[in-house]
Design an enzyme around this catalytic site. Structure first.
Site, PDB file in Angstrom:
ATOM      1  CG  ASP A 146       1.882   4.774  -2.861  1.00 52.09           C
ATOM      2  OD1 ASP A 146       3.092   4.548  -2.944  1.00 52.09           O
ATOM      3  OD2 ASP A 146       1.021   3.928  -2.533  1.00 52.09           O
TER       4      ASP A 146
HETATM    5  N1  URA Z   1       1.986   1.810   1.730  1.00 54.29           N
HETATM    6  C1  URA Z   1       1.429   2.084   0.539  1.00 54.29           C
HETATM    7  O1  URA Z   1       0.867   1.221  -0.106  1.00 54.29           O
HETATM    8  N2  URA Z   1       1.497   3.352   0.076  1.00 54.29           N
HETATM    9  C2  URA Z   1       2.076   4.359   0.759  1.00 54.29           C
HETATM   10  O2  URA Z   1       2.091   5.496   0.290  1.00 54.29           O
HETATM   11  C3  URA Z   1       2.648   4.052   2.009  1.00 54.29           C
HETATM   12  C4  URA Z   1       2.598   2.761   2.469  1.00 54.29           C
END
Ligand code: URA
Length: 244
Positions: free
Chosen positions: A113
């Site tokens: 993310d």
């Molecule tokens: N899980 C998440 O919620 N975000 C990420 O970036 C990676 C795994």
């Protein structure tokens, strides 16, 4: 013995983002391309494409970039998106500009993310990409999560149960391991890569992830000396270690 592939110089360098075929031809003509110290002035010539080419060829006095099959380990900073086309800062902005023009393209292996930091791999090797993200391979990803509320002690069993359902999904999550570091900090190991998986797992138990950082992927750990925004190329041994 396997036959060494060959390529026209202009085609190879153009596919590596060094410019159009005409630009490569002009560069070669003025001595901007050397192989084993000798000028390669004819860009239409075929050359053997061996993995050691970056140690033998120079472009404008700089070693040639890695040829196909490169894997980059990036310490992804916060605030950058794993996308080729969204607005705002993209992880690809960190890499040399000409790498955006490589064919095959360099892509992230899975995504983090925008507000997740840490170990991110990128590659131009589509087969490798699919092997790493395939759920069948069970490549483990370890995340450090800082939480808004204290853990209540029941999360670990639920996460490990193989029965946990995320909202809007119809297949339970594969077992995941929780290692509690403090009341509001934990390491979570997962083998899947569902959308916002870690954040949604903690949300499902009434908590909220405030900070998320990926520390490990398979047998690779984020090197301690690689600052956010820095990257390195993986050696063939390190690429193998992804699956260990
Ligand atoms: N899980 C998440 O919620 N975000 C990420 O970036 C990676 C795994």
């Amino acid at each position: 013995m396997a036959k060494v592939p060959t390529s026209r110089l202009d085609k190879l360098l153009s596919s590596m983002g060094y410019g159009s075929r005409n630009e490569i031809a002009r560069l070669a003509k003025v001595g901007g391309v050397t192989l084993d110290g000798e000028d390669l002035t004819d860009a239409t010539k075929r050359i053997p494409v061996t993995p050691d080419l970056p140690t033998r060829m120079e472009i404008d006095g700089e070693p040639l970039d890695p040829v196909a099959g490169m894997v980059i380990l990036l310490n992804k900073p916060l605030g950058m998106t794993c996308s080729h086309k969204e607005d705002g800062a993209l992880v690809y902005d960190i890499l040399p500009d000409r790498w955006r023009r490589r064919d095959p393209a360099i892509s992230t292996i899975g995504r983090l993310d925008k507000q997740t930091s840490g170990l991110l791999l990128l590659t131009d090797d589509g087969d490798l990409l699919h092997r790493v993200i395939s759920p069948k391979r069970h490549v483990k990803k370890v995340y450090r999560a800082k939480l808004a509320r204290p853990l209540n002690g029941t999360e670990g069993d639920l996460f490990a149960s193989g029965q946990m359902m995320l909202e809007g999904e119809d297949k339970p999550l594969s077992p995941a391991q929780l290692e509690v570091i403090s009341e509001t900090e934990a390491l979570l190991s997962v083998t899947e890569g569902r959308y916002h998986q870690v954040r949604r797992m903690f949300a499902a138990v009434g908590n909220h992830v405030e900070e998320l950082h990926r520390e490990r992927l398979g047998g690779l750990a984020l090197p301690a000396d690689l600052a956010p925004g820095q990257w390195k190329l993986l050696s063939p041994e390190e690429i193998v270690a992804i699956f260990q």
